[in-house]
Design an enzyme around this catalytic site. Structure first.
Site, PDB file in Angstrom:
ATOM      1  CG  HIS A   1      -4.318   6.707  -0.251  1.00  0.00           C
ATOM      2  ND1 HIS A   1      -3.421   5.505   0.658  1.00  0.00           N
ATOM      3  CD2 HIS A   1      -4.843   6.186  -1.370  1.00  0.00           C
ATOM      4  CE1 HIS A   1      -4.178   4.515  -0.318  1.00  0.00           C
ATOM      5  NE2 HIS A   1      -4.537   4.740  -1.282  1.00  0.00           N
TER       6      HIS A   1
ATOM      7  CG  ASP B   1       1.326 -17.074  11.259  1.00  0.00           C
ATOM      8  OD1 ASP B   1       0.534 -16.480  10.596  1.00  0.00           O
ATOM      9  OD2 ASP B   1       1.361 -18.296  11.637  1.00  0.00           O
TER      10      ASP B   1
ATOM     11  CD  GLU C   1      -3.225   0.942   2.257  1.00  0.00           C
ATOM     12  OE1 GLU C   1      -3.315  -0.236   2.623  1.00  0.00           O
ATOM     13  OE2 GLU C   1      -3.502   2.095   2.784  1.00  0.00           O
TER      14      GLU C   1
HETATM   15  C1  MEV Z   1      -6.239   2.562   4.870  1.00  0.00           C
HETATM   16  O1  MEV Z   1      -5.296   1.578   4.606  1.00  0.00           O
HETATM   17  C2  MEV Z   1      -6.133   2.881   6.429  1.00  0.00           C
HETATM   18  C3  MEV Z   1      -7.053   4.010   6.946  1.00  0.00           C
HETATM   19  O2  MEV Z   1      -8.328   3.858   6.414  1.00  0.00           O
HETATM   20  C4  MEV Z   1      -7.032   3.887   8.459  1.00  0.00           C
HETATM   21  C5  MEV Z   1      -7.906   4.605   9.153  1.00  0.00           C
HETATM   22  O3  MEV Z   1      -8.968   4.890   8.585  1.00  0.00           O
HETATM   23  O4  MEV Z   1      -7.880   4.811  10.232  1.00  0.00           O
HETATM   24  C6  MEV Z   1      -6.779   5.334   6.506  1.00  0.00           C
END
Ligand code: MEV
Length: 436
Positions: free
Chosen positions: A393, A296, A85
């Site tokens: 993101h 794991d 990610e």
């Molecule tokens: C995305 O991989 C993770 C989030 O959704 C976590 C959150 O909402 O706290 C950004």
């Protein structure tokens, strides 16, 4: 329709691939090339990976990244993270820098206990069973002494055995509930070997004792297996600083930010839909370290989510509070992991990751993992209550979009510059590439 195959595991790697390509890819050689392109050129190294599982046909790459500047109890760590990610490593690094400037992360171990259970059916007088188990306990421990000798030498072993009557839930159902200390190993093989041996001896001792009737002697061992629920194998991490020392966020005061952050975490404590996503964000950081260090992640995930529901409803694993003038944020996680055994010495990148972390003990690695979770959670909630998650993101996802659209190096450079001030979306990038 494909024809079933028999003896597949006995075929050579090439034969396996040829069979798959003929059955599922219409004999297209590209399908084979995709697999072979990911074979390691070093035959010895490839053979090592081939042997990890059955029917290996290629290697599945995940990026291995690092997040530097983690101040944990005064020591600086660069944390290895294996994850696909795009924004996770960047977020971890950002949170590390943020808290590095505010005293760093503090951690402690709250327990190291692992659990294993022998589930059995006994159709007799339960009252008789309890003193009997107490009586044979030393013998059971002695009977597995060859299995436990090394672990005991390392400071671990079986730390408790107790009988549990579960007949109210299922007729005749009892458990031998065992506690273990497995020191630096995750201990799955050790625990399961001990359990299977003890189960046999339990059956034997009941079977040969004249105090039990023939019906009582017919103990059925249903299964003997470790539990991935480890609520007493816990690592805790926390950060704390005066609210006035927090960073200035756009459009809100430091106090407003602290209060909004605490409210967001409180919502994750109350509301399971939010809690699951909140905890997923924590596990973004934890799993990446768990995978990089060859542990794991399924076991860790299962244990962590069960722990999140330990009070009967699924809730946030982290807690944020304002105490006096301070902003406080903490996370406690059950982490049954190891730094010896398993893949730790076998997988070259796992070995490398362990070296990067200074070859930690299991206790030290648990603390690093819980910090990675707290840092990730801080970064996510901080974004959520300020700019929103998509800005950061999508910035990180930009490279994926550019690669998907086959942008060249020059276009990538221009796009990265351009999208510093423009919202990223697939269509916006597509449009940009048409004009550049
Ligand atoms: C995305 O991989 C993770 C989030 O959704 C976590 C959150 O909402 O706290 C950004």
């Amino acid at each position: 329709m494909q024809t079933p195959v028999s003896g597949f595991s006995k075929l050579s790697k090439e034969e396996k691939i040829d069979w798959i390509v003929s059955q599922y890819f219409n004999h297209n050689s590209e399908a084979k090339n995709t697999l072979t392109a990911y074979w390691n050129q070093d035959e010895k190294r490839q053979a090592l990976h081939d042997d990890f599982i059955e029917n290996t046909i290629s290697n599945y790459y995940l990026p291995l990244g690092v997040a530097p500047n983690f101040n944990i109890n005064g020591t600086l760590f660069t944390i290895p993270m294996a994850i696909e990610e795009s924004s996770v490593v960047a977020a971890a690094a950002k949170a590390a820098k943020y808290w590095g400037a505010r005293g760093g992360f503090k951690t402690e171990i709250l327990g190291e206990e692992k659990i294993g259970q022998i589930h059995f059916i006994y159709s007799g007088n339960g009252e008789k069973l309890f003193p009997f188990i107490e009586e044979i306990k030393p013998k059971l421990l002695e009977d597995v002494s060859t299995l436990t000798a090394n672990m005991i030498k390392r400071g671990g072993g079986i730390t408790g055995i107790s009988l549990r009557d579960k007949t109210a839930e299922l007729e005749g159902y009892y458990q031998l509930h065992l506690q273990f200390h497995t020191v630096d190993s995750m201990g799955a093989n050790f625990i399961n070997s001990c359990l299977e041996a003890i189960a046999k001896r339990l059956q034997f001792y009941i079977g040969e004792d004249s105090r039990f009737s023939p019906e009582e002697k017919a103990v059925e061992i249903v299964m003997s297996i470790l539990s991935n629920y480890v609520p007493n194998c816990l690592a805790k991490a926390w950060v704390r600083c005066p609210i006035d020392a927090l960073e200035e966020e756009e459009g809100m005061s430091k106090h407003e930010f602290a209060e909004k952050f605490v409210r967001a975490v409180t919502i994750a404590q109350l509301e399971p839909y939010r809690a699951v996503t909140h905890n997923k964000g924590i596990m973004n950081g934890v799993d990446a370290v768990v995978i990089a260090t060859g542990n794991d992640f399924r076991a860790v995930e299962a244990g962590v989510h069960a722990f999140a529901a330990r009070d009967g409803h699924y809730a946030s694993l982290s807690k944020a509070t304002i105490e006096g003038d301070d902003f406080c944020f903490e996370l406690t996680l059950p982490l049954a992991i190891g730094t010896v055994g398993g893949l730790t010495k076998l997988h070259p990148l796992v070995k490398w990751s362990m070296e990067l972390l200074g070859n930690p003990s299991a206790k030290e690695l648990m603390q690093i993992m819980v910090v990675a979770g707290l840092a990730q959670n801080f970064a996510a909630v901080r974004s959520l209550v300020t700019s929103g998650i998509q800005k950061g993101h999508m910035k990180m996802h930009l490279l994926n979009i550019l690669n998907q659209l086959n942008a060249n190096a020059n276009q990538k450079e221009k796009a990265i510059e351009y999208f510093k001030t423009t919202a990223v979306s697939f269509s916006a990038v597509e449009q940009f590439l048409q004009n550049n």
